[in-house]
Scaffold this motif. Structure first.
Motif, PDB file in Angstrom:
ATOM      1  N   PRO A 115       0.829  -1.204   0.000  1.00 15.03           N
ATOM      2  CA  PRO A 115       0.000   0.000   0.000  1.00 15.03           C
ATOM      3  C   PRO A 115       0.870   1.264   0.000  1.00 15.03           C
ATOM      4  O   PRO A 115       2.038   1.221   0.402  1.00 15.03           O
ATOM      5  CB  PRO A 115      -0.799  -0.111   1.297  1.00 15.03           C
ATOM      6  N   MET A 116       0.274   2.372  -0.465  1.00 12.18           N
ATOM      7  CA  MET A 116       0.973   3.653  -0.451  1.00 12.18           C
ATOM      8  C   MET A 116       1.150   4.081   1.006  1.00 12.18           C
ATOM      9  O   MET A 116       0.210   4.031   1.795  1.00 12.18           O
ATOM     10  CB  MET A 116       0.167   4.713  -1.200  1.00 12.18           C
ATOM     11  N   VAL A 117       2.356   4.498   1.347  1.00 12.75           N
ATOM     12  CA  VAL A 117       2.699   4.866   2.720  1.00 12.75           C
ATOM     13  C   VAL A 117       2.798   6.385   2.822  1.00 12.75           C
ATOM     14  O   VAL A 117       3.485   7.013   2.027  1.00 12.75           O
ATOM     15  CB  VAL A 117       4.036   4.211   3.143  1.00 12.75           C
ATOM     16  N   PHE A 118       2.136   6.970   3.829  1.00 13.60           N
ATOM     17  CA  PHE A 118       2.195   8.407   4.071  1.00 13.60           C
ATOM     18  C   PHE A 118       3.147   8.706   5.220  1.00 13.60           C
ATOM     19  O   PHE A 118       3.472   7.816   6.024  1.00 13.60           O
ATOM     20  CB  PHE A 118       0.789   8.944   4.368  1.00 13.60           C
ATOM     21  N   SER A 119       3.591   9.938   5.312  1.00 10.36           N
ATOM     22  CA  SER A 119       4.644  10.312   6.266  1.00 10.36           C
ATOM     23  C   SER A 119       4.284  10.008   7.720  1.00 10.36           C
ATOM     24  O   SER A 119       5.149   9.621   8.499  1.00 10.36           O
ATOM     25  CB  SER A 119       5.007  11.785   6.117  1.00 10.36           C
ATOM     26  N   GLN A 120       3.023  10.153   8.105  1.00 13.94           N
ATOM     27  CA  GLN A 120       2.630   9.897   9.495  1.00 13.94           C
ATOM     28  C   GLN A 120       2.843   8.433   9.890  1.00 13.94           C
ATOM     29  O   GLN A 120       3.131   8.133  11.033  1.00 13.94           O
ATOM     30  CB  GLN A 120       1.168  10.299   9.720  1.00 13.94           C
ATOM     31  N   PHE A 121       2.733   7.527   8.924  1.00 14.13           N
ATOM     32  CA  PHE A 121       2.995   6.115   9.187  1.00 14.13           C
ATOM     33  C   PHE A 121       4.449   5.940   9.625  1.00 14.13           C
ATOM     34  O   PHE A 121       4.741   5.272  10.616  1.00 14.13           O
ATOM     35  CB  PHE A 121       2.706   5.276   7.940  1.00 14.13           C
TER      36      PHE A 121
END
Length: 106
Positions: A18-24
């Motif tokens: 899945p696409m990972v965002f910075s907060q992850f």
């Protein structure tokens, strides 16, 4: 240590995480499953994710929110809808949810 992984075959354009965002990343989250970026619409997927310091974690599809059970991890079954499937987290003292990961329901 440096190494290279060279794949000679695979799933092509259907493969991937899945696409990972910075907060992850900055929130030290850990995804147990599902690991495939594409999730079949109509199927029920079990989600399991560890998000330290989150008070609530939910799966968002269109305008529907499916909260995950809270324990050491956040988890639960979710019936997948077509389109964007996002895992979102809310943290103490914040009114908004942060998007952590994004899948595609197909």
């Amino acid at each position: 240590v440096q190494y290279t992984v060279q794949a000679s075959s695979g799933k092509g354009t259907t493969a991937g995480f899945p696409m990972v965002f910075s907060q992850f990343m900055s929130g030290d989250a850990y995804l147990y499953f599902p690991l495939d970026r594409r999730l079949k619409a109509g199927s029920t997927q079990n989600f399991k994710i560890r998000v330290p310091d989150a008070t609530t974690v939910a799966v968002r599809m269109n305008d529907e929110w499916k909260p995950l059970r809270r324990g050491y991890t956040f988890e639960g079954p979710v019936k997948i809808l077509p389109g964007k499937v996002q895992i979102c987290a809310q943290y103490s003292g914040q009114n908004k949810y942060a998007v952590l990961l994004e899948y595609t329901g197909y």
